[in-house]
Scaffold this motif. Sequence first.
Motif, mmCIF file in Angstrom:
data_model
loop_
_atom_site.group_PDB
_atom_site.id
_atom_site.type_symbol
_atom_site.label_atom_id
_atom_site.label_comp_id
_atom_site.label_asym_id
_atom_site.label_seq_id
_atom_site.Cartn_x
_atom_site.Cartn_y
_atom_site.Cartn_z
ATOM 1 N N ASN A 185 0.872 -1.178 0.000
ATOM 2 C CA ASN A 185 0.000 0.000 0.000
ATOM 3 C C ASN A 185 0.914 1.234 0.000
ATOM 4 O O ASN A 185 2.146 1.110 -0.141
ATOM 5 C CB ASN A 185 -0.990 -0.036 1.171
ATOM 6 N N GLU A 186 0.329 2.407 0.157
ATOM 7 C CA GLU A 186 1.142 3.626 0.003
ATOM 8 C C GLU A 186 2.259 3.713 1.035
ATOM 9 O O GLU A 186 3.415 4.002 0.706
ATOM 10 C CB GLU A 186 0.225 4.852 0.083
ATOM 11 N N SER A 187 1.931 3.451 2.315
ATOM 12 C CA SER A 187 2.967 3.621 3.339
ATOM 13 C C SER A 187 4.024 2.519 3.232
ATOM 14 O O SER A 187 5.214 2.763 3.482
ATOM 15 C CB SER A 187 2.345 3.671 4.732
ATOM 16 N N GLU A 190 6.372 3.444 0.486
ATOM 17 C CA GLU A 190 7.293 4.500 0.932
ATOM 18 C C GLU A 190 8.428 3.906 1.765
ATOM 19 O O GLU A 190 9.600 4.254 1.573
ATOM 20 C CB GLU A 190 6.517 5.553 1.736
ATOM 21 N N VAL A 197 4.548 8.383 -1.018
ATOM 22 C CA VAL A 197 3.503 8.160 -2.018
ATOM 23 C C VAL A 197 2.221 8.862 -1.587
ATOM 24 O O VAL A 197 1.660 8.563 -0.532
ATOM 25 C CB VAL A 197 3.239 6.650 -2.206
ATOM 26 N N SER A 198 1.769 9.805 -2.424
ATOM 27 C CA SER A 198 0.552 10.542 -2.084
ATOM 28 C C SER A 198 -0.370 10.693 -3.287
ATOM 29 O O SER A 198 -1.520 11.075 -3.141
ATOM 30 C CB SER A 198 0.919 11.924 -1.554
ATOM 31 N N ALA A 203 3.351 7.494 -6.836
ATOM 32 C CA ALA A 203 3.204 6.031 -6.841
ATOM 33 C C ALA A 203 4.034 5.425 -7.971
ATOM 34 O O ALA A 203 4.674 4.388 -7.816
ATOM 35 C CB ALA A 203 1.729 5.654 -7.005
ATOM 36 N N LEU A 220 0.915 -1.288 -6.723
ATOM 37 C CA LEU A 220 0.651 -0.481 -5.535
ATOM 38 C C LEU A 220 -0.845 -0.330 -5.336
ATOM 39 O O LEU A 220 -1.571 0.020 -6.273
ATOM 40 C CB LEU A 220 1.279 0.918 -5.680
ATOM 41 N N LEU A 222 -3.779 1.849 -3.625
ATOM 42 C CA LEU A 222 -3.836 3.272 -3.311
ATOM 43 C C LEU A 222 -5.143 3.636 -2.614
ATOM 44 O O LEU A 222 -5.715 4.700 -2.844
ATOM 45 C CB LEU A 222 -3.673 4.081 -4.605
#
Length: 305
Positions: A185-187, A190, A197-198, A203, A220, A222
């Motif tokens: 996932n995003e975190s 990262e 990633v925002s 991404a 990924l 999101l």
Amino acid sequence: MTGPIVILGIFVADTTYRADRLPKIGETILGHRFTLGPGGKGSNQSVAAARAGGDVHFIARLGRDTFADLAFATWADAGVHPAVIQVEREATGAACIFVEEETGDNAIIVCPGAAGGITPSDIDTKTDLIRRAGVFVTQLEQPVDAAMRGLEIARDGGAVTILNPAPAATLPDAIFPLCDFVTPNESEAELLTGVPVSDLPSARRAAEALLEKGVGAALLTLGGNGALLVTRDGEIHVPAFLAERVVETTGAGDAFNGGFAVALSEGMSGEDAVRFGCAVAGLSVTRAGAAASMPARAEIDALLA
Ligand code: ADP
Ligand code: NA
């Protein structure tokens, strides 16, 4: 690819306590409601994949106690084939989840228990099963050396390999080339890449960094923005399904990974497989719970029709 879906991970019993507020250190308070249910990313992914129509075998380490009984009942209900290592004198894992009713804020302790003690030698006892896998999936709730042994055996046996790098952890470089797909996932993306990633452009940058580490493809997730698949040949962004109907996102990532594995095992293309994963995850976020919210195949097909 042919062969079953083999998932390596952990089961824990989720024990959830709801009260007006979280207790302070040293304090005892009365709560309103207690629930006991199945949890653990690997187990949730197995339930999601079986309900989505996959032939799923789940490798995990359990104790021999009431929570182990809950695990077997959960898998029997979903149609997951257990491939467990059951040990005496160690407790099956549990998560203690405190929820503050008013705000929904929570505080959680996860004790993997017996599941946390799985070793590469335990994985070796499942070599025949893993070598038969069409798709192999693992995460990072159990020790990384065990996950890595699973990936090695699966790769050697010709399976498509998926690493869901959750919860976030830094990983040995050698693990990445063993993965056809990495699904942070995003975190998590990262943490693995150092790229915050925002949005879609960031991404994409994180995905490129994962490709440089040697993964076959970076996929990924999101949240409400769906999922982004990046390979050396190009990229595909699939928007989320049902974001307007979200109730609870617990287990969304597990639903996605379980669904994606099923789609790959049925030979779907990358884009169709990501859409299938997003459909499973989208349905799961429209209702409460993790394992309890995984959709049946008929619902998934109806959403994708
Ligand atoms: P995790 O649960 O591991 O943090 P994400 O939040 O990225 O993972 O969610 C995984 C997938 O679940 C997403 O790719 C998306 O398809 C679906 N999803 C997550 N949140 C929502 C949402 N609010 N609305 C619709 N779909 C969602
Ligand atoms: Na849910």
